[in-house]
Enzyme design. Structure first.
Site, short mmCIF file in Angstrom:
data_model
loop_
_atom_site.label_atom_id
_atom_site.label_comp_id
_atom_site.label_asym_id
_atom_site.label_seq_id
_atom_site.Cartn_x
_atom_site.Cartn_y
_atom_site.Cartn_z
N CYS A 190 45.44 69.75 24.29
CA CYS A 190 46.59 70.60 23.92
C CYS A 190 47.12 71.15 25.25
O CYS A 190 46.77 72.25 25.66
CB CYS A 190 46.15 71.75 23.02
SG CYS A 190 45.23 71.22 21.57
N ALA A 191 47.94 70.36 25.92
CA ALA A 191 48.14 70.58 27.35
C ALA A 191 49.36 71.42 27.74
O ALA A 191 49.40 71.98 28.83
CB ALA A 191 48.25 69.23 28.06
N CYS B 116 43.20 82.06 23.85
CA CYS B 116 43.57 83.32 24.48
C CYS B 116 43.60 84.41 23.39
O CYS B 116 44.52 85.20 23.32
CB CYS B 116 44.88 83.22 25.26
SG CYS B 116 46.21 82.42 24.38
N ASP C 89 49.24 64.22 17.45
CA ASP C 89 48.42 65.26 16.83
C ASP C 89 47.01 65.09 17.38
O ASP C 89 46.37 64.04 17.17
CB ASP C 89 48.45 65.10 15.30
CG ASP C 89 47.72 66.23 14.60
OD1 ASP C 89 46.81 66.82 15.22
OD2 ASP C 89 48.06 66.53 13.45
N GLY C 90 46.53 66.07 18.08
CA GLY C 90 45.21 65.97 18.73
C GLY C 90 44.08 65.71 17.75
O GLY C 90 43.00 65.24 18.15
N ASP D 171 50.13 66.93 23.89
CA ASP D 171 50.49 68.12 23.11
C ASP D 171 51.36 67.65 21.95
O ASP D 171 52.25 66.82 22.14
CB ASP D 171 51.26 69.13 23.96
CG ASP D 171 51.25 70.52 23.34
OD1 ASP D 171 50.53 71.40 23.82
OD2 ASP D 171 51.98 70.71 22.33
N ARG E 6 57.50 70.95 24.05
CA ARG E 6 56.55 71.49 25.03
C ARG E 6 56.06 70.42 26.00
O ARG E 6 55.81 70.72 27.17
CB ARG E 6 55.40 72.20 24.31
CG ARG E 6 55.86 73.55 23.73
CD ARG E 6 54.83 74.22 22.89
NE ARG E 6 53.67 74.72 23.58
CZ ARG E 6 53.54 75.95 24.06
NH1 ARG E 6 54.52 76.81 23.95
NH2 ARG E 6 52.43 76.32 24.66
N GLY F 75 49.73 74.70 32.57
CA GLY F 75 49.03 75.46 33.61
C GLY F 75 47.65 74.89 33.90
O GLY F 75 47.27 74.68 35.06
N LYS F 76 46.92 74.57 32.83
CA LYS F 76 45.55 74.06 33.04
C LYS F 76 45.58 72.61 33.48
O LYS F 76 44.72 72.18 34.26
CB LYS F 76 44.71 74.26 31.77
CG LYS F 76 44.51 75.74 31.46
CD LYS F 76 43.60 75.98 30.29
CE LYS F 76 43.65 77.43 29.86
NZ LYS F 76 44.92 77.80 29.19
C1 LIG Z 1 47.33 77.49 24.06
S1 LIG Z 1 48.58 76.33 24.06
C2 LIG Z 1 48.08 75.25 25.36
C3 LIG Z 1 48.35 75.83 26.73
C4 LIG Z 1 48.09 74.82 27.83
N1 LIG Z 1 46.76 74.30 27.79
C5 LIG Z 1 48.31 75.44 29.19
O1 LIG Z 1 47.36 75.80 29.88
O2 LIG Z 1 49.48 75.55 29.59
C6 LIG Z 1 48.22 75.37 22.65
C7 LIG Z 1 49.05 74.13 22.51
O3 LIG Z 1 48.54 73.38 21.41
C8 LIG Z 1 49.60 72.62 20.89
N2 LIG Z 1 49.18 72.11 19.57
C9 LIG Z 1 49.24 72.73 18.37
N3 LIG Z 1 48.74 71.94 17.42
C10 LIG Z 1 48.35 70.80 18.02
C11 LIG Z 1 47.78 69.58 17.56
N4 LIG Z 1 47.48 69.39 16.28
N5 LIG Z 1 47.52 68.61 18.46
C12 LIG Z 1 47.82 68.79 19.77
N6 LIG Z 1 48.38 69.91 20.26
C13 LIG Z 1 48.63 70.90 19.40
C14 LIG Z 1 50.77 73.58 20.90
O4 LIG Z 1 51.99 72.89 20.89
C15 LIG Z 1 50.52 74.37 22.18
O5 LIG Z 1 51.31 73.86 23.23
#
Ligand SMILES: C[S@@+](CC[C@H](N)C(=O)[O-])C[C@H]1O[C@@H](n2cnc3c(N)ncnc32)[C@H](O)[C@@H]1O
Length: 414
Positions: A213-214, A340, A267-268, A236, A241, A218-219
């Site tokens: 979920c990138a 977070c 979808d992850g 992601d 995004r 940032g990470k």
């Molecule tokens: C906490 S954020 C990730 C922040 C990112 N790792 C960073 O450091 O910038 C969570 C992310 O999960 C994504 N997300 C939500 N459901 C998901 C899914 N089923 N599969 C993959 N990504 C998903 C969202 O779009 C969101 O961008």
């Protein structure tokens, strides 16, 4: 420090819920009593027209007061005021830009790289000759800081990640980064606690890495700073995004360095099926209640009434993503799960459930790693919660207003 035991916790929660219900039926809010049939339609209309609209940020605070008040007891008021105050940032140095000049500028501001600072005073003589990763070339050999601190062993921490923060109690702000002669930005501003899950993953030379979920990245950027990734899959589900992720990578890396990154929008949850047993390291930084954002911003707030269902399903989604990430990991590989949020239900509970589910449904065992050495290393920068059953949690604190950030490391045994 006062703690709330399980029985006291349940009693307190019951009391708070009763009080909450009482408040909900107090003047100003529709009374909870039966309405004669013939007036029901009329009454409903009146409710819709007159009910006060509760701001999502306010609803988030009410729910946090109920749940975190019980979870953290006497610590909650301090966490609460910190969450509502100005957040602190860290500047992740871009090793692909003119890093020497950038670090000099940051040091001139009296900021410090909290990662190298944490190593000071440790016995570096034991740093063995190991493989070296260079951010500006393909992975080679690296000398990592594998050190014995007094009588406590500290696993290796990648020396290539540099993140500058202002000292505890200093609330100065960083300016936005400026492009260098190649057009690359010198640093990326983020919550410095976001670096900890990446450090915990401990990417090694030649690792094949998945960031499930990138976005916005940032990470991902921090993973690339290690210079250790042979390949990095950054995924992601949201295409808008992943668009932001593309832009971040373009602003920080030249084309030749972006070649190792594959960006997808799947979808992850399906990853465990389509690329099973593939990765050495997997980061599962899941969607969560994003506690700090939920108290500050109405925009994209998961506490709007319309997103109640989504909010309640978060732990299930998080569990499915973590299980999928573990299935995508090679036996012997490691996964870091992070959020977070302060919520036990989204943190430790998800990790423990995932371990149980993998054992029962997939005959896969995982080992939950002890990350308490992070507390010894970074006590001077972050405020750690001492009561997590698994993983580590950074608590927002007025003198070190980072987080919340929960992270837990799992090694797949078979
Ligand atoms: C906490 S954020 C990730 C922040 C990112 N790792 C960073 O450091 O910038 C969570 C992310 O999960 C994504 N997300 C939500 N459901 C998901 C899914 N089923 N599969 C993959 N990504 C998903 C969202 O779009 C969101 O961008």
């Amino acid at each position: 420090m006062a703690r709330v035991g399980a029985a006291t916790g349940k009693w307190l929660l019951g009391r708070l819920l009763r009080r909450f219900e009482a408040a909900a039926s107090s003047p100003g809010v529709l009374p909870l009593r039966s309405v004669p049939c013939r007036h029901r339609h009329q009454q409903k209309k009146k409710w819709a027209a007159t009910a006060p609209r509760v701001a999502s940020t306010r609803r988030a605070l009410q729910i946090f007061d109920l749940t975190y008040g019980v979870q953290f007891g006497s610590l909650w008021p301090s966490i609460r005021i910190s969450l509502l105050s100005e957040q602190k940032y860290g500047a992740l140095v871009n090793n692909f830009s003119d890093a020497e000049q950038v670090t000099q500028q940051l040091e001139d501001l009296n900021a410090m790289d909290f990662i190298s600072e944490s190593q000071r005073g440790q016995d570096l003589d034991s740093a063995a000759d190991q493989d070296v990763c260079s951010p500006n070339s393909s992975p080679q050999t690296q000398t990592e800081l594998e050190v014995e601190s007094f009588d406590t062993f500290v696993p290796p921490i990648s020396p290539n990640i540099q993140c500058y923060t202002f000292p505890k109690g200093d609330v100065s702000l960083f300016h936005p980064a400026r492009p260098d002669t190649l057009g690359l930005l010198g640093y990326y501003l983020l919550d410095a606690a976001s670096i900890l899950p990446v450090l915990a993953l401990n990417v090694r030379p030649g690792d094949i890495v998945l960031d499930l979920c990138a976005a916005p990245g940032g990470k991902t950027l921090a993973l690339l700073q290690t210079g250790c990734c042979r390949q990095l899959a950054a995924n992601d589900i949201s295409t808008s995004r992943t668009g932001r992720l593309h832009n971040v990578l373009r602003s920080y890396l030249l084309k030749e360095h972006r070649k190792i990154v594959r960006i997808t929008s799947w979808d992850g949850r399906i990853w465990g099926d389509i690329e099973r047993n593939t990765y050495d390291k997997v980061l599962v930084d899941v969607p969560c209640t994003n506690d700090r954002h939920s108290l500050k911003e109405e925009d994209n707030n998961i506490f709007t009434n319309m997103r109640k269902g989504e909010r309640q399903m978060l732990p299930k989604l998080q569990l499915e993503l973590l299980v999928s990430g573990i299935l995508a990991t090679k036996p012997g590989g490691t996964v870091v799960y992070s959020t977070c949020s302060l919520s036990q239900l989204q943190n430790e509970y998800v990790v423990q459930k995932a371990a149980e589910l993998l054992a029962v449904q997939h005959n896969i065992n995982v080992h939950l790693e002890d990350l308490s050495y992070f507390r010894r290393l970074f006590w001077n920068t972050f405020s750690f919660y001492s009561d997590c059953s698994v993983g580590e949690l950074i608590l927002p604190h007025l003198t070190a207003n980072f987080g919340p950030m929960y992270f837990c490391k799992l090694t797949r045994l078979c």
